[in-house]
Write an enzyme that holds these catalytic residues in place. Structure first.
Site, PDB file in Angstrom:
ATOM      1  N   HIS A 240       0.834  -1.211   0.000  1.00  0.00           N
ATOM      2  CA  HIS A 240       0.000   0.000   0.000  1.00  0.00           C
ATOM      3  C   HIS A 240       0.868   1.261   0.000  1.00  0.00           C
ATOM      4  CE1 HIS A 240      -3.163   2.810   1.048  1.00  0.00           C
ATOM      5  NE2 HIS A 240      -4.056   1.847   0.933  1.00  0.00           N
TER       6      HIS A 240
ATOM      7  N   GLY B  40       4.528  21.319  12.042  1.00  0.00           N
ATOM      8  CA  GLY B  40       5.739  20.553  12.299  1.00  0.00           C
ATOM      9  C   GLY B  40       6.899  20.995  11.425  1.00  0.00           C
ATOM     10  N   PRO B  41       8.068  20.407  11.640  1.00  0.00           N
ATOM     11  CA  PRO B  41       9.278  20.835  10.926  1.00  0.00           C
ATOM     12  C   PRO B  41       9.276  20.409   9.461  1.00  0.00           C
ATOM     13  CG  PRO B  41       9.733  18.892  12.259  1.00  0.00           C
ATOM     14  CD  PRO B  41       8.328  19.320  12.600  1.00  0.00           C
TER      15      PRO B  41
ATOM     16  N   PHE C 185      12.893  16.022   6.786  1.00  0.00           N
ATOM     17  CA  PHE C 185      12.593  14.608   6.607  1.00  0.00           C
ATOM     18  C   PHE C 185      12.934  13.833   7.875  1.00  0.00           C
ATOM     19  CE2 PHE C 185      13.984  10.324   5.078  1.00  0.00           C
ATOM     20  CZ  PHE C 185      12.732   9.867   4.708  1.00  0.00           C
TER      21      PHE C 185
ATOM     22  N   GLY D 293       8.862   9.240   9.215  1.00  0.00           N
ATOM     23  CA  GLY D 293       8.271   9.750   7.995  1.00  0.00           C
ATOM     24  C   GLY D 293       7.441  10.993   8.276  1.00  0.00           C
TER      25      GLY D 293
END
Length: 558
Positions: free
Chosen positions: A82, A163-164, A167, A172
């Site tokens: 998926h 949020g930042p 990565f 994730g």
């Protein structure tokens, strides 16, 4: 009325039950939330969790689950069929009861902000929660998946909403939003070819496929690919191979089952598969489904067979399961998959779920409830059940094939009356218990006395209204009974006669309960009006019973 929202977070772990259980334990630890379903998939390596509760409680439970998933799941080692981009891949909030989509969006924003700031996790908004419609589509947000997100997140167009903008290799990113109810549904094929499964998916999904000219995408005047739309609206679909089952599937998201119901999607996939020399062997539901969707499917397939749709809820669900092969890969347990069954309070159907013997024993016990009101409702349910039986027998009678729809419609009406009367069996006992609870309230101070009196009056009014509703339904059901006596299978005319006797008894018995409860109600105008209306219904019922019995006795002839 209590507000309820549903939350369906998808976690990128479908094999390690220890991890899954730790995540769901966080949800179960929050008061005001019920964990309805946990649906792990091995090949997708993904678990779909369904919870429902008050908005604040659901937001808290979702936050805890997202936090725990980030601690336990390492996306750098994750593999699955998926599409996914994070440990908690997607977390939608869905309005269920007494709450608008607009208010649900506010809770989604609250959750997204908290996750982004407290957990320092990149969060993207989607669907109704995303004001920028250029990035509200989940598939667009998730394009490139986890593996491509290290570069994608650096692009100004893909800065997270909360949020930042960095990565996170382990966790994730996650997508949080608000949407309408979505049914996740997979159709099984007798092929192992992902390419062919995808071709069928492109045939049916709303987005369709890119138009090809000489093997290359055709572009419009703006240089964008030209799409050939698929045959179904409000449908997203892809094809994949599931190693666990050794078959290819069409993975479908039905984003609006009022536009494209599950049974229409199933039939359309069957049609498109057949055109490509492939056969559909069954299907599977991921997560939960509304009761209406299953009932509509059952009726749809019965109508295709020219069979009566006026059968029980249980039978309609069975027809839907068998027609769509929902039990091909695993047993389909309605009590675990239909959302209304999971939300239902057992106390609201305590009596009607008893066996005949247990119901009689409970009635005969020293407890004052169930009493005459509940029995009247049950007698009424039995009466219309007999008429419904006559309608179904008539619908399938040899030589009456051209009349099957006529009797199917009568049977449908009968089922509706039966279901409503059965609900009132428990409702009448509940009404009696509410009066007893009100009388048990404290009465020491003047304030307590006033509150107790008010509670008694409210409970008494409810205890009048329930048996009056029984009267109305039982009386109305006699139109079905009369029609079956007149036009139904003559071999079953005596059953229609017994049904009339039951309906008359239900009306008269319920009216006794209306009157005895009305004696304790202080609003004289209300009492006068409802007793007058009750007398009118009773007299009409007695006259209608006489008419029906005359028809029955003339047809019996002895």
């Amino acid at each position: 009325m209590q507000q309820l929202i549903e939350c369906v977070p998808n976690f990128s772990e479908g094999n390690n039950l220890n991890i899954i259980n730790q995540i769901t334990a966080e949800i179960e630890a929050v008061d005001g939330v019920r964990l309805l379903n946990v649906d792990p998939g091995k090949a997708t390596n993904r678990t779909v969790v369904t919870m429902v509760g008050t908005p604040e409680a659901v937001v808290e439970a979702a936050f805890r689950a997202i936090k725990k998933a980030g601690e336990l799941i390492d996306m750098s080692t994750h593999k699955g069929e998926h599409p996914r981009m994070g440990a908690t891949d997607v977390c939608p909030l869905i309005p269920v009861a007494n709450i608008s989509m607009e208010d649900t969006v506010q809770y989604a924003l609250k959750l997204a902000k908290r996750v982004g700031e407290a957990l320092q996790l990149p969060v993207y908004l989607y669907e109704a929660a995303q004001p920028n419609k250029q990035r509200s589509n989940l598939s667009h947000i998730r394009a490139g998946e986890y593996e491509g997100f290290a570069k994608k997140i650096e692009h100004p167009d893909w800065k997270p909403d909360f949020g930042p903008a960095m990565f996170d290799a382990k966790r994730g990113a996650t997508v949080i939003g608000a949407r309408d109810f979505l049914v996740a549904y997979n159709v099984n094929l007798n092929t192992t070819s992902t390419r062919r499964a995808n071709a069928i998916a492109f045939d049916v999904r709303e987005a369709g496929r890119v138009k090809q000219v000489n093997g290359k995408p055709e572009l419009d005047e703006y240089g964008k690919p030209v799409n050939i739309p698929g045959s179904l609206k409000a449908v997203k679909a892809i094809g994949w191979f599931i190693e666990e089952y050794g078959i290819a599937q069409i993975s479908i998201n039905l984003t609006n089952i009022n536009v494209t119901p599950v049974h229409i999607a199933f039939d359309e996939v069957c049609t498109k598969a057949n055109e490509r020399g492939i056969r559909v062997t069954g299907s599977e539901l991921v997560g939960l489904i509304p009761l209406k969707a299953m009932l509509d499917a059952g009726k749809y397939f019965l109508l295709k067979q020219q069979r009566s749709t006026g059968v029980s809820e249980k039978e309609l669900i069975k027809i839907a399961i068998k027609s769509m092969g929902l039990d091909e890969l695993a047993p389909f347990k309605s009590e675990e998959r239909i959302i209304e069954y999971l939300l239902a309070e057992k106390v609201d159907s305590k009596l009607i779920n008893l066996s005949l013997t247990d119901f009689a024993d409970e009635t005969a016990s020293e407890s004052p409830a169930p009493g005459g009101g509940s029995i009247a409702a049950y007698i009424g349910a039995l009466g219309i059940s007999l008429a419904t039986m006559v309608a179904n027998l008539s619908s399938h009678k040899k030589g009456w094939d051209d009349r099957w729809k006529e009797f199917s419609d009568w049977a449908d009406k009968g089922q509706q009356y039966k279901n409503e009367l059965l609900k009132l069996v428990d409702a009448d006992t509940k009404a009696f218990n509410q009066i007893m609870d009100a009388f048990g309230l404290p009465k020491t101070t003047d304030e307590e006395k006033a509150a107790r009196t008010k509670a008694i009056q409210l409970a008494t009014k409810y205890a009048i209204e329930i048996p009056f509703k029984v009267m109305q339904l039982a009386h109305a059901s006699m139109q079905v009974i009369k029609a079956m006596a007149e036009t139904g299978n003559p071999n079953s005319v005596s059953d229609a006669g017994v049904g009339a006797l039951c309906a008359r008894s239900a009306v008269m018995g319920a009216f006794m309960n209306v009157r005895i409860n009305a004696a304790g109600y202080a609003d004289g105008e209300f009492v006068k009006d409802i007793v007058a209306r009750g007398n009118e219904i009773e007299q009409e019922t007695i006259a209608l019973e006489a008419t029906i019995l005359k028809i029955v006795n003339e047809k019996i002839g002895l």
